[in-house]
Design an enzyme around this catalytic site. Structure first.
Site, mmCIF file in Angstrom:
data_model
loop_
_atom_site.group_PDB
_atom_site.id
_atom_site.type_symbol
_atom_site.label_atom_id
_atom_site.label_comp_id
_atom_site.label_asym_id
_atom_site.label_seq_id
_atom_site.Cartn_x
_atom_site.Cartn_y
_atom_site.Cartn_z
ATOM 1 N N GLU A 109 8.854 16.094 15.818
ATOM 2 C CA GLU A 109 9.204 16.033 14.398
ATOM 3 C C GLU A 109 8.306 16.994 13.620
ATOM 4 O O GLU A 109 7.086 16.890 13.685
ATOM 5 C CB GLU A 109 9.005 14.604 13.873
ATOM 6 C CG GLU A 109 9.451 14.461 12.438
ATOM 7 C CD GLU A 109 9.174 13.080 11.848
ATOM 8 O OE1 GLU A 109 8.092 12.532 12.082
ATOM 9 O OE2 GLU A 109 10.072 12.564 11.152
ATOM 10 N N CYS B 95 13.217 11.734 6.203
ATOM 11 C CA CYS B 95 13.314 11.313 7.602
ATOM 12 C C CYS B 95 14.736 11.496 8.127
ATOM 13 O O CYS B 95 14.950 11.552 9.331
ATOM 14 C CB CYS B 95 12.876 9.875 7.745
ATOM 15 S SG CYS B 95 13.744 8.786 6.619
ATOM 16 N N LYS C 62 0.843 -1.197 0.000
ATOM 17 C CA LYS C 62 0.000 0.000 0.000
ATOM 18 C C LYS C 62 0.878 1.247 0.000
ATOM 19 O O LYS C 62 1.558 1.532 0.987
ATOM 20 C CB LYS C 62 -0.899 0.039 1.241
ATOM 21 C CG LYS C 62 -1.939 1.141 1.133
ATOM 22 C CD LYS C 62 -2.596 1.473 2.454
ATOM 23 C CE LYS C 62 -2.018 2.697 3.103
ATOM 24 N NZ LYS C 62 -2.116 3.938 2.331
ATOM 25 N N GLU D 167 9.963 1.490 10.454
ATOM 26 C CA GLU D 167 10.884 2.610 10.192
ATOM 27 C C GLU D 167 10.088 3.879 10.430
ATOM 28 O O GLU D 167 9.200 4.210 9.633
ATOM 29 C CB GLU D 167 11.395 2.557 8.743
ATOM 30 C CG GLU D 167 12.136 1.290 8.379
ATOM 31 C CD GLU D 167 13.435 1.129 9.144
ATOM 32 O OE1 GLU D 167 13.981 2.140 9.634
ATOM 33 O OE2 GLU D 167 13.889 -0.010 9.278
HETATM 34 P P1 NAD Z 1 1.892 7.997 8.214
HETATM 35 O O1 NAD Z 1 2.270 7.184 9.391
HETATM 36 O O2 NAD Z 1 0.754 8.932 8.332
HETATM 37 O O3 NAD Z 1 1.543 7.059 6.972
HETATM 38 C C1 NAD Z 1 2.439 6.106 6.462
HETATM 39 C C2 NAD Z 1 1.652 5.021 5.765
HETATM 40 O O4 NAD Z 1 0.872 4.327 6.728
HETATM 41 C C3 NAD Z 1 0.670 5.528 4.728
HETATM 42 O O5 NAD Z 1 0.625 4.631 3.650
HETATM 43 C C4 NAD Z 1 -0.647 5.536 5.483
HETATM 44 O O6 NAD Z 1 -1.771 5.441 4.665
HETATM 45 C C5 NAD Z 1 -0.485 4.308 6.349
HETATM 46 N N1 NAD Z 1 -1.304 4.291 7.565
HETATM 47 C C6 NAD Z 1 -1.820 5.339 8.243
HETATM 48 N N2 NAD Z 1 -2.541 4.905 9.293
HETATM 49 C C7 NAD Z 1 -2.456 3.550 9.296
HETATM 50 C C8 NAD Z 1 -2.972 2.534 10.138
HETATM 51 N N3 NAD Z 1 -3.735 2.812 11.207
HETATM 52 N N4 NAD Z 1 -2.670 1.250 9.860
HETATM 53 C C9 NAD Z 1 -1.885 0.949 8.807
HETATM 54 N N5 NAD Z 1 -1.393 1.866 7.953
HETATM 55 C C10 NAD Z 1 -1.658 3.158 8.202
HETATM 56 O O7 NAD Z 1 3.225 8.726 7.759
HETATM 57 P P2 NAD Z 1 3.379 9.790 6.584
HETATM 58 O O8 NAD Z 1 2.818 11.089 7.042
HETATM 59 O O9 NAD Z 1 2.927 9.179 5.319
HETATM 60 O O10 NAD Z 1 4.971 9.892 6.498
HETATM 61 C C11 NAD Z 1 5.734 10.756 7.254
HETATM 62 C C12 NAD Z 1 6.398 10.019 8.390
HETATM 63 O O11 NAD Z 1 7.163 8.932 7.891
HETATM 64 C C13 NAD Z 1 7.371 10.886 9.153
HETATM 65 O O12 NAD Z 1 7.204 10.656 10.530
HETATM 66 C C14 NAD Z 1 8.733 10.381 8.697
HETATM 67 O O13 NAD Z 1 9.788 10.592 9.598
HETATM 68 C C15 NAD Z 1 8.448 8.940 8.509
HETATM 69 N N6 NAD Z 1 9.453 8.323 7.637
HETATM 70 C C16 NAD Z 1 10.359 7.470 8.195
HETATM 71 C C17 NAD Z 1 11.341 6.898 7.407
HETATM 72 C C18 NAD Z 1 12.349 5.945 7.984
HETATM 73 O O14 NAD Z 1 13.020 5.260 7.204
HETATM 74 N N7 NAD Z 1 12.501 5.846 9.281
HETATM 75 C C19 NAD Z 1 11.390 7.194 6.047
HETATM 76 C C20 NAD Z 1 10.446 8.079 5.525
HETATM 77 C C21 NAD Z 1 9.468 8.633 6.330
#
Ligand code: NAD
Length: 481
Positions: A384, A282, A173, A248
């Site tokens: 963050e 990130c 997804k 992650e």
């Molecule tokens: P998010 O957690 O809102 O969403 C990430 C993904 O999870 C999306 O596909 C979303 O639809 C899905 N999701 C949301 N709620 C869910 C649930 N209850 N169950 C399962 N899936 C769900 O994050 P975002 O806003 O898309 O991304 C930004 C975040 O990602 C920041 O915190 C950033 O630091 C982090 N990030 C981390 C890394 C890493 O490698 N550590 C890399 C890139 C981004």
């Protein structure tokens, strides 16, 4: 208007309930495509396809799986220009960045794991004449891969590639905020030679599709990249089901600049590590700590170079910062900017929304922002923000800076600038982080372990770490005498 579809069992299809969401381009703020608003029924359909495909795919020879993955890598490369433009339109990032970083990295991810699997081996433990142990590393079944919006195809492929290489089927997804390049890639999957049902891509929201993947009893392994709060919610569901989890998560990375650093390199790279991809990586360093003796000099150069950055049309090759990903994300970042002065800080550069003209007037543009004078433990320095906002803070000693650097709930990456080798080793060891860069930033070798500690996640991606994650070890002990 383009209508995105799900890839299930080798076919591009509408979601079962035929509901769709709007997809906006951050460049103009306009709706430009429709995304499936899929739910648990679509996930269930994909699971039954993946179940049928698993015995076929997991029994393919390593050479055959490798061939198919490298063919997909090649197909992505053949479409690099179109994919980079699509990524820029969907995410707001400069097209120059998408064509130099995002799409080439998706090419590398499939190529890397298409070849890594050929070198992946398991262990044996001899007990002399008594017995021989050998470890089988077997594919697990159906892997759920959930990715975020900041590096859309880059991070999507980073999960899918090792899962498939190891012999699993995948239900993936992408973020509903940036679904386009995953959809464009799904059009290449058949041509690459994947049997139907091996790779399924379902679009929709986290609470509907993401959660249905995490809850599904026939998906025993979840690889997730996204926010820390989402990671915690996923753990609550997955842990009692004893699912294998890789998380992650977020970061609040320190960038530590000692007075013996190579000044020019430190300033120039700090501009990049602060504002690349509008600060939405990130691994960006959002807390810049500068040793007292060079604080004023560094500040002057950093602010001057930041003010030279061009915020503009993501499609213009001169643009340094494009749009941030959505209106709600822009409002969130602005709320932190407004907080800066209330909390006793001074904005040295930026601090405002950028209003562009013409068709870009509705886009989500922000100035790169530097704030000084904030306490290390205030909200802006602990939470963050994930946008083009950094703080600068002076420090005296190694002990002082370590205390501040390690003070957040996160521990993803850190950057250290010093020419003193002993100090570089000592600080790297003492930092709470999964990744430390010394005198560089974002220099990546795909063989290295990637991931964070504390609130930044659990587990590691990259190299054989990911192949270990996506396989189940089974030890076989053979008595010899
Ligand atoms: P998010 O957690 O809102 O969403 C990430 C993904 O999870 C999306 O596909 C979303 O639809 C899905 N999701 C949301 N709620 C869910 C649930 N209850 N169950 C399962 N899936 C769900 O994050 P975002 O806003 O898309 O991304 C930004 C975040 O990602 C920041 O915190 C950033 O630091 C982090 N990030 C981390 C890394 C890493 O490698 N550590 C890399 C890139 C981004």
């Amino acid at each position: 208007m383009e209508k995105i579809q799900n890839l299930i069992n080798g076919n591009l299809i509408d979601p079962i309930k035929r509901k769709f969401l709007d997809n906006r381009t951050p460049r103009t703020g306009e709706v430009y495509s429709k995304i499936p608003d899929s739910d648990e029924e679509d996930v269930a359909l994909a699971v039954s396809a993946a179940k049928e495909a698993f015995p076929i795919w997991s029994n393919y020879s390593i050479d055959k799986r490798s061939e198919i993955l490298t063919r997909l890598s090649q197909l992505i490369e053949d479409n690099l220009e179109a994919l980079a433009l699509a990524e820029s339109k969907d995410n707001g990032k400069p097209v120059s960045l998408a064509s130099k970083v995002d799409i080439p990295r998706a090419v590398s991810n499939f190529h890397f794991y298409g070849t890594a699997i050929k070198h992946f081996a398991s262990e044996s433990h001899s007990m002399g004449n008594l017995a021989l142990n050998y470890t089988l590393r077997e594919p697990i079944g159906i892997a759920g891969c959930i990715s975020p919006w900041n590096l859309p195809l880059y991070l999507f492929s980073w999960k899918i590639a090792p899962a498939l290489a190891a012999g699993n089927c995948v239900i993936a997804k992408p973020s509903e905020v940036t679904p386009m390049t995953a959809y464009l890639m799904s059009k290449l999957v058949k041509e690459a030679g994947f049997p139907d049902g091996v790779l399924n891509i379902i679009h929709g929201t986290g609470p509907k599709v993401g959660q249905a993947i995490v809850e599904h009893p026939d998906i025993p392994i979840i690889s997730f990249t996204g926010g820390t709060a989402t990671g915690a919610a996923i753990s609550k569901i997955a842990a009692p089901m004893f699912k294998k989890l890789s998380l992650e998560l977020g970061g609040k990375n320190p960038n530590i600049i000692f007075d013996d650093c190579d000044f020019e390199k430190a300033v120039n790279t700090t501009v990049k590590s602060s504002f690349a991809n509008q600060g939405q990586i990130c691994l960006c360093g959002s807390r810049v700590f500068i040793q007292e003796k060079i604080y004023e000099k560094f500040k002057e150069a950093f602010v001057r170079k930041t003010k030279e950055l061009i915020v503009g049309d993501p499609q213009d090759s001169k643009t340094n910062l494009g749009a941030v990903v959505s209106e709600s994300h822009m409002r969130k970042i602005l709320s932190y900017m407004f907080l800066a002065e209330k909390d006793g800080g001074t904005i040295l550069a930026g601090g405002k929304q950028v209003k562009l003209e013409g068709e870009l007037a509705g886009g989500y543009y922000l100035q790169p922002t530097i704030i000084e004078g904030l306490a290390y433990d205030c909200k802006i320095n602990q939470e963050e923000i994930f946008g083009p906002v950094v703080t600068i803070t002076p420090f005296k000693t190694e002990e002082d800076v370590l205390m501040m650097a390690n003070s957040t709930k996160y521990g993803l990456s850190a950057t250290v600038w010093t020419e003193n080798l002993k100090r570089a080793h000592n600080i790297s060891k003492a930092l709470h982080a999964g990744i430390v860069w010394v005198n560089t930033w974002l220099l990546r070798d795909l063989r290295t372990p990637f991931g964070g500690v504390k609130g930044s996640g659990v587990g590691r991606e990259g190299g054989f770490e990911a192949l270990h994650f996506f396989t189940e070890p089974k030890n076989v002990c053979i008595k010899l005498s």
